[in-house]
Design an enzyme around this catalytic site. Structure first.
Site, short mmCIF file in Angstrom:
data_model
loop_
_atom_site.label_atom_id
_atom_site.label_comp_id
_atom_site.label_asym_id
_atom_site.label_seq_id
_atom_site.Cartn_x
_atom_site.Cartn_y
_atom_site.Cartn_z
N TYR A 1 -72.80 56.30 48.89
CA TYR A 1 -72.82 57.05 47.63
C TYR A 1 -72.05 58.35 47.77
O TYR A 1 -71.15 58.66 46.97
CB TYR A 1 -74.26 57.33 47.21
N SER B 1 -71.34 65.74 43.84
CA SER B 1 -72.69 65.84 44.38
C SER B 1 -72.68 66.63 45.67
O SER B 1 -71.68 66.65 46.41
CB SER B 1 -73.23 64.43 44.67
#
Length: 408
Positions: A162, A138
């Site tokens: 995250y 990501s």
């Protein structure tokens, strides 16, 4: 969209973790259409099995090359059984929790799911001699950089659990390659996936309150929410709202095809990271206006305060992927919003509620061409499917395995 073709070296079998999720389901469809065999494992924690059924329907004859196992990667024994039944040529790893806000509230859950699950996967892959991996990383690994466009060489400073789990997994991948050069690993750093399959039968179906802009906008457009709250309109941008790099989910799925082909064709890929984005920044207000144009709906707005830690501007420089993977995003914002609205208008309540009802003259699933809409299996799926985590379903009759775990 991916063209139908066979990858160099013949048909290959790919394990897709998290293949029932938003990005994963689109990637599975593109894999099938590109000539791969795809075996999906997913614990269905934040995804729907109906997405896999719709992939099968959209894939047509290619659905014979699709199998599904309900498996949590933290259950190493169940994962071992999947690898024991099939020899995989590569793995595409999407599975993981992805809500930034939730990760701040429940960091241990994210480290357990995203990191421990991946360690299990890598250990089982290694034990079975499968050492080709495409990892769904990501842009969150970059944190909130002060400058854009963002290159792969930018500092890796994630600012939430995250993003930190994604970086930990990237570091693990780099470490295992250094100790065992037989591994070939590609890390794909996505920016902001949006849109849906052009058919309107695959899309994002968030569980609970959406974590991203576009599904929130679509829920306002279909009447599920009264207004969209914009988090800050005083940024130093062209209209005061944050600017991000949005990428069509089908372009993103095709990026995985390109990454797999690179793994199979290259003799020394090592462990490489690639940005997947358009290289263009779009503001929140520009997204809203484009969605209003696509949908014909007015999106009521509420201006809220900035969210701490959000960058003003963040977009990618995808030149490395264009050069080395021969991949480039094809769709613009108008196409992203068009396809997002097509999905939302046909499926205003996501997968579950509309698979047994008709709304606005559309069957959300049956109109693709086959299946029953009463919760039973559909195109490409066996009526007597067992969901015990060990059987691919729909393929037990049409794609039996030989003793080596290959598909016939």
């Amino acid at each position: 969209m991916a063209v139908e073709k066979t990858v160099p070296g013949g048909v290959r079998t790919v394990l897709v973790t998290g293949g029932a999720g938003y990005i994963g389901s689109h990637a599975v469809l593109q894999l099938l259409l590109a000539g791969f065999r795809a075996v999906v494992v997913d614990n269905l924690n934040n995804s729907s099995e109906l997405a896999v059924r719709r992939v099968a329907a959209l894939a047509g004859d290619h659905s014979r090359n699709l199998a599904f196992h309900k498996v949590d990667l933290r259950d190493k024994g169940a994962l071992e059984k999947v690898f024991a039944s099939t020899r995989f040529d590569a793995v595409v790893h999407f599975a993981g929790l992805k809500a930034v806000g939730e990760s701040v509230q429940k960091p241990l859950l994210y480290y357990d799911n995203n990191v421990n699950g991946t360690v299990n996967l890598l250990e089982v892959m290694s034990a079975h001699g499968c050492k080709k991996l495409v990892f769904s990383s990501s842009a969150a690994v970059y944190g909130s950089p002060k400058n854009s466009p963002c290159t792969e060489e930018f500092p890796l400073t994630p600012n939430n659990p995250y993003g930190k789990t994604k970086l930990v997994v990237e570091d693990i991948c780099r470490d295992i390659y250094r100790t065992d050069p037989e591994w070939k690993i590609i890390l794909l750093r996505y920016f902001n996936p949006v849109g849906a399959h052009p058919s309107g039968y695959l899309g994002e179906d968030p569980c609970g309150i959406p974590n991203n802009l576009m599904p929130y906008v679509q829920q306002v457009a279909v009447g599920r929410r009264p207004a969209l709250t914009i988090l800050g309109n005083d940024y130093a941008t062209r209209d005061g709202t944050g600017v991000r790099d949005y990428i069509h989910v089908v372009d993103l799925a095709d990026g995985h095809i390109a990454a797999l082909q690179k793994l199979f064709e290259s003799s020394s890929i090592g462990c490489e990271a690639y940005n997947l984005g358009t290289g263009k920044g779009t503001s929140v207000l520009e997204i809203v206006k484009a969605f209003e144009k696509a949908s014909g709906k007015k999106i009521p707005l509420i201006i809220g305060p900035r969210r701490p830690g959000d960058a003003e501007i963040l977009f990618s420089l995808p030149a490395k992927a264009e050069k080395e993977l021969n991949w480039k995003a094809k769709f613009g914002i108008d196409e992203m919003c068009r396809d997002q609205w097509n999905w939302a208008s046909k499926n205003p309540y996501g997968y579950g509620s509309l698979d047994s009802t008709k709304q606005n003259g559309h069957h959300s699933y049956g109109s693709i061409g086959s299946p029953k809409q009463n919760g039973h299996c559909t195109n490409g799926f066996s009526e007597s499917t067992r969901h015990n985590g060990h059987n691919g379903y729909g393929l037990v009759d049409s794609a039996k395995h030989n003793g080596n775990g290959h598909f016939h």
